[in-house]
Design a protein around this motif. Structure first.
Motif, PDB file in Angstrom:
ATOM      1  N   LEU A 100       6.664   4.750   1.412  1.00  0.00           N
ATOM      2  CA  LEU A 100       6.993   4.514   0.015  1.00  0.00           C
ATOM      3  C   LEU A 100       8.101   3.474  -0.077  1.00  0.00           C
ATOM      4  N   ASN A 158      -0.227  11.162   0.791  1.00  0.00           N
ATOM      5  CA  ASN A 158      -0.741  11.009  -0.565  1.00  0.00           C
ATOM      6  C   ASN A 158       0.236  10.172  -1.386  1.00  0.00           C
ATOM      7  N   PRO A 159       0.130   8.842  -1.293  1.00  0.00           N
ATOM      8  CA  PRO A 159       1.086   7.973  -1.975  1.00  0.00           C
ATOM      9  C   PRO A 159       0.947   7.958  -3.497  1.00  0.00           C
ATOM     10  N   THR A 160      -0.016   8.707  -4.055  1.00  0.00           N
ATOM     11  CA  THR A 160      -0.155   8.762  -5.514  1.00  0.00           C
ATOM     12  C   THR A 160       0.821   9.762  -6.138  1.00  0.00           C
ATOM     13  N   ILE A 161       1.425  10.630  -5.333  1.00  0.00           N
ATOM     14  CA  ILE A 161       2.421  11.558  -5.859  1.00  0.00           C
ATOM     15  C   ILE A 161       3.677  10.750  -6.188  1.00  0.00           C
ATOM     16  N   PRO A 162       4.215  10.909  -7.392  1.00  0.00           N
ATOM     17  CA  PRO A 162       5.411  10.136  -7.765  1.00  0.00           C
ATOM     18  C   PRO A 162       6.594  10.414  -6.831  1.00  0.00           C
ATOM     19  N   THR A 180       4.199   9.514   3.276  1.00  0.00           N
ATOM     20  CA  THR A 180       3.342  10.588   2.804  1.00  0.00           C
ATOM     21  C   THR A 180       1.876  10.258   3.040  1.00  0.00           C
ATOM     22  N   SER A 232       1.602   6.669   4.447  1.00  0.00           N
ATOM     23  CA  SER A 232       2.020   5.462   3.743  1.00  0.00           C
ATOM     24  C   SER A 232       3.533   5.499   3.582  1.00  0.00           C
TER      25      SER A 232
END
Length: 75
Positions: free
Chosen positions: A28, A52-56, A50, A26
């Motif tokens: 960001l 894992n786009p949930t990582i800030p 990334t 994804s």
């Protein structure tokens, strides 16, 4: 997984980003300043991709600066 990619300002950069999207990455929203590789060189404005786009974003940025570039303290 995290990638630094060129901003989507030209055909090749856009194609590269689309390739990574097709493979589970994804893009960001925020821009990322890559630290200079050597003294006297400039920072480079990039984008982050990334799996894992949930990582800030700031967590990714801090980790890259510390672990990849050896930056002791972010400005």
């Amino acid at each position: 997984l995290v990638l630094e990619v060129e901003k989507p300002e030209n055909t090749m950069a856009k194609k590269r980003i689309e390739f990574y999207k097709r493979n589970g990455f994804s893009l960001l929203e925020d821009f990322y300043m890559q630290p200079p590789y050597a003294e006297g060189l400039n920072e480079l404005e990039l984008k982050i991709m990334t799996t894992n786009p949930t990582i800030p974003f700031n967590t990714i940025k801090h980790t890259l600066h510390k672990e990849v570039y050896g930056v002791k303290q972010m400005i």
